[in-house]
Scaffold this active site. Sequence first.
Site, short mmCIF file in Angstrom:
data_model
loop_
_atom_site.label_atom_id
_atom_site.label_comp_id
_atom_site.label_asym_id
_atom_site.label_seq_id
_atom_site.Cartn_x
_atom_site.Cartn_y
_atom_site.Cartn_z
N ASN A 186 -4.95 2.59 4.57
CA ASN A 186 -6.10 3.45 4.87
C ASN A 186 -7.45 2.82 4.52
OD1 ASN A 186 -5.65 3.86 2.13
ND2 ASN A 186 -6.30 6.00 2.19
N GLU A 285 -2.26 3.69 -8.37
CA GLU A 285 -3.25 4.56 -7.72
C GLU A 285 -2.49 5.31 -6.63
OE1 GLU A 285 -6.29 5.02 -8.61
OE2 GLU A 285 -6.64 3.34 -9.97
N CYS A 319 -7.23 9.18 -0.02
CA CYS A 319 -6.54 9.83 -1.15
C CYS A 319 -7.47 10.82 -1.84
CB CYS A 319 -6.09 8.76 -2.14
SG CYS A 319 -7.42 7.67 -2.62
N GLU A 493 -9.37 1.70 -11.77
CA GLU A 493 -9.91 0.53 -11.07
C GLU A 493 -11.42 0.67 -11.02
OE1 GLU A 493 -7.63 0.43 -7.34
OE2 GLU A 493 -6.34 -1.07 -8.28
P1 NAD Z 1 2.95 3.97 1.11
O1 NAD Z 1 3.31 4.32 -0.29
O2 NAD Z 1 3.91 4.30 2.18
O3 NAD Z 1 2.70 2.39 1.21
C1 NAD Z 1 1.79 1.72 0.38
C2 NAD Z 1 2.19 0.27 0.29
O4 NAD Z 1 3.46 0.19 -0.34
C3 NAD Z 1 2.32 -0.44 1.63
O5 NAD Z 1 1.89 -1.77 1.47
C4 NAD Z 1 3.83 -0.40 1.88
O6 NAD Z 1 4.27 -1.46 2.70
C5 NAD Z 1 4.33 -0.58 0.47
N1 NAD Z 1 5.70 -0.12 0.24
C6 NAD Z 1 6.36 0.88 0.84
N2 NAD Z 1 7.59 0.99 0.32
C7 NAD Z 1 7.71 0.03 -0.62
C8 NAD Z 1 8.76 -0.37 -1.52
N3 NAD Z 1 9.94 0.24 -1.55
N4 NAD Z 1 8.51 -1.39 -2.36
C9 NAD Z 1 7.32 -2.02 -2.35
N5 NAD Z 1 6.30 -1.69 -1.54
C10 NAD Z 1 6.50 -0.67 -0.68
O7 NAD Z 1 1.52 4.60 1.36
P2 NAD Z 1 0.65 4.53 2.68
O8 NAD Z 1 1.19 5.49 3.65
O9 NAD Z 1 0.45 3.11 3.09
O10 NAD Z 1 -0.77 5.05 2.12
C11 NAD Z 1 -1.08 6.38 1.98
C12 NAD Z 1 -0.87 6.83 0.55
O11 NAD Z 1 -1.65 6.03 -0.32
C13 NAD Z 1 -1.35 8.25 0.33
O12 NAD Z 1 -0.43 8.93 -0.50
C14 NAD Z 1 -2.69 8.07 -0.38
O13 NAD Z 1 -3.09 9.15 -1.16
C15 NAD Z 1 -2.40 6.86 -1.20
N6 NAD Z 1 -3.65 6.21 -1.60
C16 NAD Z 1 -4.05 6.30 -2.89
C17 NAD Z 1 -5.25 5.73 -3.28
C18 NAD Z 1 -5.72 5.82 -4.70
O14 NAD Z 1 -6.62 5.08 -5.05
N7 NAD Z 1 -5.16 6.68 -5.54
C19 NAD Z 1 -6.04 5.05 -2.35
C20 NAD Z 1 -5.60 4.97 -1.04
C21 NAD Z 1 -4.40 5.55 -0.66
#
Ligand code: NAD
Length: 513
Positions: A186, A285, A319, A493
Amino acid sequence: MTATWRLRPSNFQHEKTGMNITSSITDGNQNPFDLDAFSQGLYIDGQWRASTSGNSISVVDPSTETTLTSVADATVEDALLSVEAAARAAPSWRDTAPRKRSEILRRCFELMIERSDMLATLISKENGKALRDARGEVAYAAEFFRWNAEEAVRISGEFGMAPAGTNRIIVDYQPIGICVLITPWNFPAAMATRKIAPALAAGCTVILKPASETPLTAYALAAIYAEAGVPAGVVNVLTTTNPGPVTAAMLADPRVRKLSFTGSTGVGRTLLAEAAQNVISCSMELGGNAPFVVFDDADLENALDGAMVAKMRNAGEACTAANRLYVQSGIHDAFVEGLAKRMSALVVGPGADHATECGPMITRKAVEKIDRLVTDAKDRGAAVICGGVALQEKGFFYPPTVLTGVPPDAKMAHEEIFGPVAPIYRFHTEEEAISRANETEYGLAAYVFSRDLSRAMRVAGKIEAGMIAINRGLVSDPAAPFGGVKQSGLGREGGQHHGISEFMEAKYIAASF
Ligand code: NAD
Protein backbone atom coordinates in the site's frame (compact mmCIF):
# COMPACT_ATOMS: atom_id res chain seq x y z
CA MET A 1 11.82 20.07 -16.48
CA THR A 2 13.81 17.08 -17.73
CA ALA A 3 14.10 13.65 -16.18
CA THR A 4 17.71 12.53 -15.88
CA TRP A 5 17.44 9.44 -13.72
CA ARG A 6 19.87 6.59 -13.97
CA LEU A 7 18.62 3.12 -13.39
CA ARG A 8 21.70 1.11 -12.61
CA PRO A 9 25.32 2.08 -12.05
CA SER A 10 26.28 -0.10 -15.00
CA ASN A 11 23.67 1.32 -17.30
CA PHE A 12 23.38 5.10 -17.17
CA GLN A 13 20.38 6.08 -19.18
CA HIS A 14 18.31 9.06 -20.05
CA GLU A 15 14.99 9.06 -21.82
CA LYS A 16 16.23 11.48 -24.49
CA THR A 17 19.64 10.00 -25.05
CA GLY A 18 19.38 6.29 -25.10
CA MET A 19 16.79 4.64 -22.95
CA ASN A 20 15.09 1.89 -24.88
CA ILE A 21 11.49 3.00 -24.79
CA THR A 22 9.13 0.10 -25.29
CA SER A 23 6.07 1.44 -23.55
CA SER A 24 4.03 4.58 -23.68
CA ILE A 25 4.28 5.21 -19.93
CA THR A 26 5.14 8.77 -19.04
CA ASP A 27 5.95 10.38 -15.75
CA GLY A 28 4.13 13.39 -14.29
CA ASN A 29 5.98 15.68 -16.74
CA GLN A 30 5.17 13.56 -19.78
CA ASN A 31 8.70 12.14 -20.00
CA PRO A 32 8.48 8.56 -21.30
CA PHE A 33 10.16 5.72 -19.48
CA ASP A 34 10.48 2.01 -19.87
CA LEU A 35 8.88 -0.10 -17.16
CA ASP A 36 10.99 -3.11 -18.11
CA ALA A 37 14.01 -1.14 -16.96
CA PHE A 38 12.82 -1.63 -13.39
CA SER A 39 12.60 -5.39 -13.65
CA GLN A 40 16.13 -6.45 -14.46
CA GLY A 41 16.35 -9.09 -11.73
CA LEU A 42 16.86 -9.48 -8.02
CA TYR A 43 19.20 -6.91 -6.48
CA ILE A 44 21.79 -8.90 -4.56
CA ASP A 45 25.31 -7.79 -3.64
CA GLY A 46 25.04 -4.72 -5.85
CA GLN A 47 24.22 -6.85 -8.93
CA TRP A 48 21.01 -7.45 -10.88
CA ARG A 49 20.58 -11.21 -11.03
CA ALA A 50 18.06 -13.64 -12.47
CA SER A 51 16.30 -15.85 -9.96
CA THR A 52 17.88 -19.29 -9.54
CA SER A 53 14.48 -20.74 -10.52
CA GLY A 54 14.25 -18.66 -13.69
CA ASN A 55 10.63 -17.95 -12.76
CA SER A 56 9.01 -14.54 -12.86
CA ILE A 57 6.09 -12.65 -11.31
CA SER A 58 3.69 -10.58 -13.42
CA VAL A 59 3.10 -7.03 -12.24
CA VAL A 60 -0.47 -5.97 -12.96
CA ASP A 61 -1.79 -2.42 -13.39
CA PRO A 62 -4.85 -2.33 -11.09
CA SER A 63 -6.31 0.52 -13.16
CA THR A 64 -6.51 -1.56 -16.35
CA GLU A 65 -5.90 -5.18 -15.27
CA THR A 66 -3.13 -5.37 -17.89
CA THR A 67 0.34 -6.74 -17.20
CA LEU A 68 2.92 -3.98 -16.88
CA THR A 69 6.01 -6.18 -16.84
CA SER A 70 7.40 -9.05 -14.80
CA VAL A 71 10.03 -9.39 -12.11
CA ALA A 72 12.19 -12.26 -10.87
CA ASP A 73 10.65 -14.75 -8.46
CA ALA A 74 13.25 -15.45 -5.76
CA THR A 75 13.88 -18.86 -4.26
CA VAL A 76 15.22 -19.91 -0.86
CA GLU A 77 18.65 -20.16 -2.52
CA ASP A 78 18.43 -16.52 -3.67
CA ALA A 79 17.42 -15.50 -0.16
CA LEU A 80 20.48 -17.23 1.32
CA LEU A 81 22.70 -15.50 -1.27
CA SER A 82 21.25 -12.20 -0.01
CA VAL A 83 22.08 -13.07 3.58
CA GLU A 84 25.65 -13.93 2.47
CA ALA A 85 25.93 -10.58 0.69
CA ALA A 86 24.57 -8.68 3.68
CA ALA A 87 26.99 -10.54 5.98
CA ARG A 88 29.98 -9.75 3.75
CA ALA A 89 29.07 -6.06 3.60
CA ALA A 90 28.33 -5.75 7.33
CA PRO A 91 31.81 -5.21 8.86
CA SER A 92 32.83 -2.37 6.59
CA TRP A 93 29.40 -0.67 6.70
CA ARG A 94 29.30 -0.71 10.51
CA ASP A 95 32.85 0.73 10.53
CA THR A 96 32.00 3.44 7.98
CA ALA A 97 32.16 6.81 9.74
CA PRO A 98 28.70 8.04 10.79
CA ARG A 99 29.32 11.27 8.87
CA LYS A 100 29.96 9.28 5.70
CA ARG A 101 26.84 7.14 6.25
CA SER A 102 24.91 10.32 6.86
CA GLU A 103 26.08 11.87 3.59
CA ILE A 104 25.10 8.79 1.60
CA LEU A 105 21.63 8.84 3.18
CA ARG A 106 21.30 12.53 2.43
CA ARG A 107 22.16 11.78 -1.20
CA CYS A 108 19.41 9.12 -1.30
CA PHE A 109 16.98 11.83 -0.15
CA GLU A 110 18.18 14.26 -2.81
CA LEU A 111 17.96 11.72 -5.63
CA MET A 112 14.47 10.67 -4.60
CA ILE A 113 13.30 14.27 -4.64
CA GLU A 114 15.02 14.90 -7.98
CA ARG A 115 13.20 11.88 -9.45
CA SER A 116 9.94 12.26 -7.62
CA ASP A 117 7.87 12.49 -10.83
CA MET A 118 9.26 9.24 -12.11
CA LEU A 119 8.83 7.50 -8.75
CA ALA A 120 5.29 8.82 -8.26
CA THR A 121 4.28 7.62 -11.72
CA LEU A 122 5.76 4.21 -11.06
CA ILE A 123 3.86 3.96 -7.75
CA SER A 124 0.62 5.02 -9.44
CA LYS A 125 1.07 2.46 -12.20
CA GLU A 126 1.77 -0.57 -10.06
CA ASN A 127 -0.31 0.33 -6.98
CA GLY A 128 -3.11 2.29 -8.65
CA LYS A 129 -3.12 5.19 -6.19
CA ALA A 130 -3.87 8.67 -7.49
CA LEU A 131 -0.79 10.62 -8.61
CA ARG A 132 -1.36 13.23 -5.92
CA ASP A 133 -1.22 10.49 -3.28
CA ALA A 134 1.83 8.97 -4.96
CA ARG A 135 3.61 12.34 -4.94
CA GLY A 136 2.79 12.70 -1.26
CA GLU A 137 4.19 9.24 -0.65
CA VAL A 138 7.46 9.99 -2.43
CA ALA A 139 7.98 13.15 -0.37
CA TYR A 140 7.17 11.23 2.83
CA ALA A 141 9.40 8.30 1.82
CA ALA A 142 12.35 10.53 0.91
CA GLU A 143 12.06 12.35 4.22
CA PHE A 144 13.06 9.17 6.07
CA PHE A 145 16.46 9.47 4.40
CA ARG A 146 16.85 13.13 5.30
CA TRP A 147 15.69 12.51 8.87
CA ASN A 148 17.95 9.50 9.37
CA ALA A 149 20.92 11.24 7.73
CA GLU A 150 20.55 13.62 10.67
CA GLU A 151 20.08 10.76 13.18
CA ALA A 152 23.16 8.86 11.93
CA VAL A 153 25.52 11.43 13.46
CA ARG A 154 23.59 11.79 16.74
CA ILE A 155 23.88 8.25 18.11
CA SER A 156 25.22 8.67 21.62
CA GLY A 157 25.84 6.37 24.56
CA GLU A 158 25.69 6.76 28.34
CA PHE A 159 28.35 7.12 31.00
CA GLY A 160 27.82 7.12 34.75
CA MET A 161 28.96 5.93 38.16
CA ALA A 162 27.52 2.65 39.49
CA PRO A 163 25.41 3.31 42.62
CA ALA A 164 27.89 1.27 44.68
CA GLY A 165 30.71 3.59 43.56
CA THR A 166 32.79 0.61 42.46
CA ASN A 167 32.88 1.19 38.71
CA ARG A 168 31.62 3.21 35.78
CA ILE A 169 28.61 2.14 33.77
CA ILE A 170 29.24 2.71 30.09
CA VAL A 171 26.50 2.02 27.55
CA ASP A 172 27.41 1.85 23.89
CA TYR A 173 24.80 1.52 21.11
CA GLN A 174 25.81 -0.84 18.34
CA PRO A 175 24.15 -1.91 15.07
CA ILE A 176 21.94 -4.92 15.75
CA GLY A 177 23.19 -6.88 12.72
CA ILE A 178 21.63 -8.17 9.52
CA CYS A 179 17.99 -7.12 9.14
CA VAL A 180 15.19 -8.73 7.14
CA LEU A 181 12.65 -6.10 6.13
CA ILE A 182 9.22 -7.08 4.80
CA THR A 183 6.85 -4.49 3.38
CA PRO A 184 3.26 -4.32 2.05
CA TRP A 185 1.94 -3.01 -1.28
CA ASN A 186 0.00 0.00 0.00
CA PHE A 187 3.00 2.34 0.42
CA PRO A 188 5.66 0.68 -1.78
CA ALA A 189 8.21 3.46 -1.29
CA ALA A 190 7.55 4.76 2.22
CA MET A 191 7.23 1.44 4.03
CA ALA A 192 10.63 0.47 2.60
CA THR A 193 12.49 3.72 3.33
CA ARG A 194 10.96 3.91 6.84
CA LYS A 195 12.95 0.74 7.56
CA ILE A 196 16.00 1.00 5.29
CA ALA A 197 17.00 4.54 6.26
CA PRO A 198 17.20 3.99 10.05
CA ALA A 199 18.78 0.56 9.58
CA LEU A 200 21.54 2.03 7.42
CA ALA A 201 21.96 5.02 9.74
CA ALA A 202 22.49 2.59 12.64
CA GLY A 203 25.15 0.70 10.63
CA CYS A 204 23.13 -2.40 9.68
CA THR A 205 22.93 -4.20 6.36
CA VAL A 206 19.53 -5.30 5.08
CA ILE A 207 17.50 -7.59 2.85
CA LEU A 208 14.21 -6.06 1.70
CA LYS A 209 11.35 -8.27 0.59
CA PRO A 210 8.70 -5.97 -0.90
CA ALA A 211 5.17 -7.14 -1.70
CA SER A 212 5.01 -8.97 -5.03
CA GLU A 213 2.12 -6.70 -6.16
CA THR A 214 4.37 -3.60 -6.13
CA PRO A 215 8.00 -4.60 -6.69
CA LEU A 216 8.98 -1.99 -9.30
CA THR A 217 9.22 0.91 -6.87
CA ALA A 218 11.50 -1.13 -4.60
CA TYR A 219 13.84 -1.92 -7.49
CA ALA A 220 13.81 1.67 -8.78
CA LEU A 221 14.80 2.78 -5.27
CA ALA A 222 17.56 0.14 -5.10
CA ALA A 223 19.13 1.73 -8.18
CA ILE A 224 18.93 5.11 -6.49
CA TYR A 225 20.64 3.82 -3.33
CA ALA A 226 23.49 2.43 -5.44
CA GLU A 227 23.87 5.71 -7.26
CA ALA A 228 23.88 7.57 -3.94
CA GLY A 229 26.88 5.50 -2.84
CA VAL A 230 25.35 2.70 -0.76
CA PRO A 231 27.98 -0.05 -1.12
CA ALA A 232 27.22 -3.45 -2.66
CA GLY A 233 25.53 -5.86 -0.24
CA VAL A 234 24.37 -3.18 2.20
CA VAL A 235 20.86 -3.19 0.69
CA ASN A 236 19.60 -6.31 -1.09
CA VAL A 237 16.13 -6.56 -2.62
CA LEU A 238 14.26 -9.70 -3.59
CA THR A 239 10.73 -10.40 -4.73
CA THR A 240 9.04 -13.74 -4.37
CA THR A 241 5.71 -15.52 -4.68
CA ASN A 242 6.87 -17.84 -1.94
CA PRO A 243 7.29 -15.47 1.03
CA GLY A 244 6.80 -18.09 3.77
CA PRO A 245 9.74 -20.42 2.97
CA VAL A 246 11.96 -17.59 1.67
CA THR A 247 11.54 -15.60 4.89
CA ALA A 248 11.80 -18.69 7.08
CA ALA A 249 15.16 -19.56 5.49
CA MET A 250 16.51 -16.09 6.23
CA LEU A 251 15.22 -16.10 9.80
CA ALA A 252 16.82 -19.50 10.37
CA ASP A 253 20.26 -18.08 9.57
CA PRO A 254 21.84 -17.15 12.92
CA ARG A 255 23.47 -14.07 11.37
CA VAL A 256 20.06 -12.45 10.90
CA ARG A 257 19.31 -10.48 14.08
CA LYS A 258 16.33 -8.33 13.19
CA LEU A 259 12.95 -8.72 11.52
CA SER A 260 11.07 -5.54 10.74
CA PHE A 261 7.66 -6.30 9.26
CA THR A 262 4.82 -4.11 8.03
CA GLY A 263 1.66 -5.88 6.98
CA SER A 264 -1.39 -7.64 8.29
CA THR A 265 -1.76 -8.76 11.89
CA GLY A 266 -2.29 -12.37 10.78
CA VAL A 267 1.03 -12.60 8.93
CA GLY A 268 2.71 -10.65 11.74
CA ARG A 269 1.65 -13.30 14.28
CA THR A 270 3.09 -16.09 12.08
CA LEU A 271 6.37 -14.24 11.69
CA LEU A 272 6.65 -13.50 15.42
CA ALA A 273 6.37 -17.22 16.10
CA GLU A 274 9.02 -18.00 13.48
CA ALA A 275 11.39 -15.33 14.75
CA ALA A 276 11.02 -16.73 18.26
CA GLN A 277 12.91 -19.87 17.18
CA ASN A 278 16.13 -17.88 16.93
CA VAL A 279 15.11 -15.17 19.44
CA ILE A 280 15.26 -12.52 16.71
CA SER A 281 14.37 -8.94 17.62
CA CYS A 282 11.06 -7.99 15.97
CA SER A 283 9.42 -4.71 15.02
CA MET A 284 5.84 -5.20 13.87
CA GLU A 285 3.74 -2.54 12.14
CA LEU A 286 0.40 -4.32 11.74
CA GLY A 287 -3.22 -3.68 10.92
CA GLY A 288 -5.49 -0.92 12.19
CA ASN A 289 -9.14 -0.11 12.79
CA ALA A 290 -8.95 3.62 13.46
CA PRO A 291 -11.86 5.39 15.19
CA PHE A 292 -12.60 8.92 13.97
CA VAL A 293 -14.54 10.73 16.71
CA VAL A 294 -16.38 14.00 16.03
CA PHE A 295 -17.95 15.86 18.97
CA ASP A 296 -20.86 18.29 18.66
CA ASP A 297 -18.56 21.25 19.30
CA ALA A 298 -16.15 20.38 16.45
CA ASP A 299 -15.55 22.80 13.58
CA LEU A 300 -17.69 21.01 10.97
CA GLU A 301 -15.67 22.05 7.89
CA ASN A 302 -12.41 21.10 9.58
CA ALA A 303 -13.84 17.74 10.65
CA LEU A 304 -14.98 17.07 7.07
CA ASP A 305 -11.57 18.06 5.68
CA GLY A 306 -9.98 15.76 8.23
CA ALA A 307 -12.33 12.90 7.37
CA MET A 308 -11.51 13.18 3.67
CA VAL A 309 -7.81 12.87 4.41
CA ALA A 310 -8.10 10.20 7.11
CA LYS A 311 -10.50 8.12 5.01
CA MET A 312 -9.49 8.80 1.43
CA ARG A 313 -5.69 9.10 1.39
CA ASN A 314 -4.67 6.16 -0.82
CA ALA A 315 -8.39 5.53 -1.51
CA GLY A 316 -8.71 4.15 2.00
CA GLU A 317 -5.91 1.61 1.58
CA ALA A 318 -3.96 2.77 4.61
CA CYS A 319 -3.40 1.17 8.01
CA THR A 320 -4.19 4.55 9.59
CA ALA A 321 -7.41 4.98 7.56
CA ALA A 322 -10.50 6.07 9.50
CA ASN A 323 -12.36 2.76 9.67
CA ARG A 324 -15.18 3.77 12.05
CA LEU A 325 -16.54 7.32 12.09
CA TYR A 326 -18.27 8.07 15.42
CA VAL A 327 -20.24 11.32 15.18
CA GLN A 328 -22.13 12.89 18.10
CA SER A 329 -25.90 13.22 17.62
CA GLY A 330 -26.00 17.05 17.46
CA ILE A 331 -23.62 17.30 14.48
CA HIS A 332 -24.39 13.89 12.96
CA ASP A 333 -26.80 14.87 10.18
CA ALA A 334 -24.77 17.87 8.99
CA PHE A 335 -21.61 15.73 8.98
CA VAL A 336 -23.29 12.95 6.97
CA GLU A 337 -24.57 15.45 4.41
CA GLY A 338 -21.19 17.19 4.08
CA LEU A 339 -19.23 13.96 3.81
CA ALA A 340 -21.58 12.43 1.23
CA LYS A 341 -21.29 15.60 -0.86
CA ARG A 342 -17.51 15.49 -0.81
CA MET A 343 -17.25 11.74 -1.35
CA SER A 344 -19.65 11.76 -4.33
CA ALA A 345 -17.70 14.60 -5.95
CA LEU A 346 -14.40 12.66 -6.03
CA VAL A 347 -13.06 11.77 -9.47
CA VAL A 348 -12.59 7.99 -9.65
CA GLY A 349 -10.17 6.83 -12.33
CA PRO A 350 -6.82 5.32 -13.27
CA GLY A 351 -4.16 6.18 -10.71
CA ALA A 352 -1.74 7.77 -13.14
CA ASP A 353 -4.35 10.16 -14.64
CA HIS A 354 -3.82 13.70 -13.41
CA ALA A 355 -7.51 14.28 -12.67
CA THR A 356 -7.94 11.16 -10.54
CA GLU A 357 -8.69 11.61 -6.87
CA CYS A 358 -9.61 8.02 -6.03
CA GLY A 359 -7.77 5.23 -7.85
CA PRO A 360 -8.55 1.51 -7.97
CA MET A 361 -8.01 -1.05 -5.22
CA ILE A 362 -4.93 -3.25 -5.45
CA THR A 363 -6.65 -6.46 -6.62
CA ARG A 364 -10.03 -7.93 -7.55
CA LYS A 365 -9.90 -9.81 -4.23
CA ALA A 366 -9.68 -6.50 -2.36
CA VAL A 367 -12.81 -5.21 -4.16
CA GLU A 368 -14.64 -8.41 -3.32
CA LYS A 369 -13.74 -8.07 0.34
CA ILE A 370 -15.05 -4.48 0.46
CA ASP A 371 -18.21 -5.57 -1.32
CA ARG A 372 -18.73 -8.35 1.23
CA LEU A 373 -18.34 -5.93 4.15
CA VAL A 374 -20.76 -3.39 2.63
CA THR A 375 -23.32 -6.08 1.83
CA ASP A 376 -23.06 -7.40 5.39
CA ALA A 377 -23.64 -3.88 6.82
CA LYS A 378 -26.61 -3.33 4.48
CA ASP A 379 -28.09 -6.71 5.47
CA ARG A 380 -27.85 -5.64 9.10
CA GLY A 381 -29.77 -2.42 8.44
CA ALA A 382 -27.18 0.19 7.35
CA ALA A 383 -28.33 2.87 4.89
CA VAL A 384 -26.28 3.69 1.79
CA ILE A 385 -25.97 7.47 1.38
CA CYS A 386 -23.68 7.27 -1.67
CA GLY A 387 -21.74 4.56 -3.52
CA GLY A 388 -22.19 1.08 -2.12
CA VAL A 389 -21.96 -1.01 -5.31
CA ALA A 390 -18.71 -2.20 -6.96
CA LEU A 391 -18.03 -0.60 -10.35
CA GLN A 392 -18.20 -2.97 -13.28
CA GLU A 393 -15.68 -1.48 -15.73
CA LYS A 394 -12.12 -2.75 -16.23
CA GLY A 395 -9.90 -2.14 -13.27
CA PHE A 396 -10.39 -2.87 -9.58
CA PHE A 397 -12.64 0.07 -8.76
CA TYR A 398 -14.94 0.63 -5.80
CA PRO A 399 -16.78 3.95 -5.53
CA PRO A 400 -16.47 6.35 -2.57
CA THR A 401 -19.21 5.21 -0.20
CA VAL A 402 -20.92 6.63 2.88
CA LEU A 403 -23.05 4.43 5.13
CA THR A 404 -25.12 5.43 8.16
CA GLY A 405 -26.84 3.45 10.86
CA VAL A 406 -24.16 0.77 10.78
CA PRO A 407 -24.84 -1.53 13.75
CA PRO A 408 -21.93 -2.26 16.14
CA ASP A 409 -21.98 -5.96 15.23
CA ALA A 410 -21.42 -5.29 11.49
CA LYS A 411 -18.24 -7.00 10.26
CA MET A 412 -16.78 -3.70 9.08
CA ALA A 413 -16.76 -2.42 12.67
CA HIS A 414 -14.20 -5.09 13.53
CA GLU A 415 -12.20 -5.65 10.32
CA GLU A 416 -10.06 -3.33 8.22
CA ILE A 417 -12.16 -2.13 5.28
CA PHE A 418 -9.06 -0.99 3.36
CA GLY A 419 -11.13 0.87 0.81
CA PRO A 420 -13.12 4.08 0.18
CA VAL A 421 -16.00 3.26 2.51
CA ALA A 422 -16.95 5.56 5.41
CA PRO A 423 -19.33 3.94 7.92
CA ILE A 424 -20.84 6.56 10.24
CA TYR A 425 -21.99 5.57 13.72
CA ARG A 426 -24.04 7.98 15.90
CA PHE A 427 -23.05 8.41 19.56
CA HIS A 428 -24.39 10.52 22.46
CA THR A 429 -21.86 10.84 25.29
CA GLU A 430 -18.09 11.16 25.68
CA GLU A 431 -17.94 7.89 27.67
CA GLU A 432 -19.81 6.08 24.92
CA ALA A 433 -17.41 7.43 22.26
CA ILE A 434 -14.38 6.25 24.23
CA SER A 435 -15.72 2.81 24.95
CA ARG A 436 -16.84 2.24 21.36
CA ALA A 437 -13.52 3.54 20.00
CA ASN A 438 -11.77 0.91 22.15
CA GLU A 439 -14.04 -1.98 21.07
CA THR A 440 -11.36 -3.47 18.82
CA GLU A 441 -8.31 -5.70 19.04
CA TYR A 442 -6.39 -3.04 17.09
CA GLY A 443 -4.76 0.14 18.43
CA LEU A 444 -2.86 1.97 15.69
CA ALA A 445 -4.29 5.43 15.00
CA ALA A 446 -7.30 7.44 16.20
CA TYR A 447 -8.74 10.88 15.38
CA VAL A 448 -10.56 13.27 17.71
CA PHE A 449 -12.35 16.46 16.64
CA SER A 450 -13.50 19.02 19.25
CA ARG A 451 -12.98 22.73 19.84
CA ASP A 452 -12.64 21.94 23.55
CA LEU A 453 -8.95 21.10 23.83
CA SER A 454 -9.20 19.76 27.36
CA ARG A 455 -11.88 17.32 26.23
CA ALA A 456 -9.84 16.35 23.15
CA MET A 457 -6.77 15.72 25.32
CA ARG A 458 -8.80 13.76 27.89
CA VAL A 459 -10.28 11.54 25.17
CA ALA A 460 -6.89 11.15 23.46
CA GLY A 461 -5.49 9.93 26.77
CA LYS A 462 -8.18 7.25 27.09
CA ILE A 463 -8.29 5.89 23.54
CA GLU A 464 -6.10 2.81 23.22
CA ALA A 465 -3.95 3.69 20.19
CA GLY A 466 -0.29 4.36 19.50
CA MET A 467 -1.08 7.58 17.62
CA ILE A 468 -3.85 10.15 18.07
CA ALA A 469 -4.56 13.10 15.78
CA ILE A 470 -6.52 16.00 17.27
CA ASN A 471 -8.45 18.21 14.83
CA ARG A 472 -6.50 16.86 11.85
CA GLY A 473 -6.76 13.92 9.48
CA LEU A 474 -3.08 13.13 9.05
CA VAL A 475 -0.85 11.70 11.74
CA SER A 476 2.21 10.25 9.94
CA ASP A 477 5.44 12.23 10.24
CA PRO A 478 9.00 10.88 9.95
CA ALA A 479 9.89 13.06 12.93
CA ALA A 480 7.33 11.34 15.17
CA PRO A 481 7.19 7.75 16.49
CA PHE A 482 4.81 5.71 14.32
CA GLY A 483 3.38 2.48 15.70
CA GLY A 484 0.54 0.71 17.41
CA VAL A 485 -0.57 -0.90 20.64
CA LYS A 486 -2.63 -4.08 21.19
CA GLN A 487 -2.71 -6.22 18.00
CA SER A 488 -1.48 -3.33 15.85
CA GLY A 489 2.14 -4.04 16.55
CA LEU A 490 5.35 -3.79 18.48
CA GLY A 491 7.98 -1.05 18.27
CA ARG A 492 8.07 2.33 16.60
CA GLU A 493 9.33 3.73 13.27
CA GLY A 494 10.55 7.29 12.83
CA GLY A 495 10.75 9.84 15.60
CA GLN A 496 13.69 11.14 17.55
CA HIS A 497 15.77 8.04 18.38
CA HIS A 498 12.69 5.71 18.39
CA GLY A 499 13.08 4.47 14.80
CA ILE A 500 16.84 4.11 14.84
CA SER A 501 16.81 2.42 18.29
CA GLU A 502 14.95 -0.52 16.76
CA PHE A 503 18.12 -1.25 14.77
CA MET A 504 20.62 -0.91 17.64
CA GLU A 505 21.48 -2.87 20.74
CA ALA A 506 22.78 -1.51 23.99
CA LYS A 507 26.14 -2.88 25.06
CA TYR A 508 26.90 -2.29 28.74
CA ILE A 509 30.52 -2.15 29.86
CA ALA A 510 31.36 -2.14 33.58
CA ALA A 511 34.71 -0.40 33.88
CA SER A 512 36.90 0.06 36.92
CA PHE A 513 39.75 2.53 36.58
P1 NAD B 1 0.23 -8.90 4.14
O1 NAD B 1 0.44 -9.21 5.58
O2 NAD B 1 -0.58 -9.84 3.33
O3 NAD B 1 1.66 -8.81 3.40
C1 NAD B 1 2.67 -7.96 3.85
C2 NAD B 1 4.00 -8.50 3.39
O4 NAD B 1 4.22 -9.77 4.00
C3 NAD B 1 4.11 -8.72 1.89
O5 NAD B 1 5.43 -8.43 1.49
C4 NAD B 1 3.85 -10.23 1.75
O6 NAD B 1 4.45 -10.78 0.61
C5 NAD B 1 4.53 -10.72 3.01
N1 NAD B 1 4.08 -12.04 3.47
C6 NAD B 1 2.86 -12.60 3.34
N2 NAD B 1 2.86 -13.81 3.93
C7 NAD B 1 4.10 -14.01 4.43
C8 NAD B 1 4.74 -15.07 5.15
N3 NAD B 1 4.09 -16.19 5.48
N4 NAD B 1 6.03 -14.92 5.51
C9 NAD B 1 6.70 -13.80 5.19
N5 NAD B 1 6.16 -12.76 4.51
C10 NAD B 1 4.87 -12.87 4.14
O7 NAD B 1 -0.32 -7.41 4.08
P2 NAD B 1 -0.70 -6.57 2.79
O8 NAD B 1 -2.01 -7.03 2.31
O9 NAD B 1 0.44 -6.52 1.84
O10 NAD B 1 -0.83 -5.10 3.44
C11 NAD B 1 -1.97 -4.66 4.07
C12 NAD B 1 -1.82 -4.80 5.57
O11 NAD B 1 -0.69 -4.09 6.01
C13 NAD B 1 -3.00 -4.18 6.31
O12 NAD B 1 -3.37 -5.02 7.39
C14 NAD B 1 -2.44 -2.86 6.81
O13 NAD B 1 -3.08 -2.33 7.94
C15 NAD B 1 -1.03 -3.25 7.11
N6 NAD B 1 -0.17 -2.06 7.15
C16 NAD B 1 0.30 -1.64 8.36
C17 NAD B 1 1.08 -0.50 8.42
C18 NAD B 1 1.60 0.00 9.73
O14 NAD B 1 2.49 0.83 9.72
N7 NAD B 1 1.10 -0.46 10.87
C19 NAD B 1 1.40 0.20 7.26
C20 NAD B 1 0.91 -0.26 6.05
C21 NAD B 1 0.13 -1.40 5.99
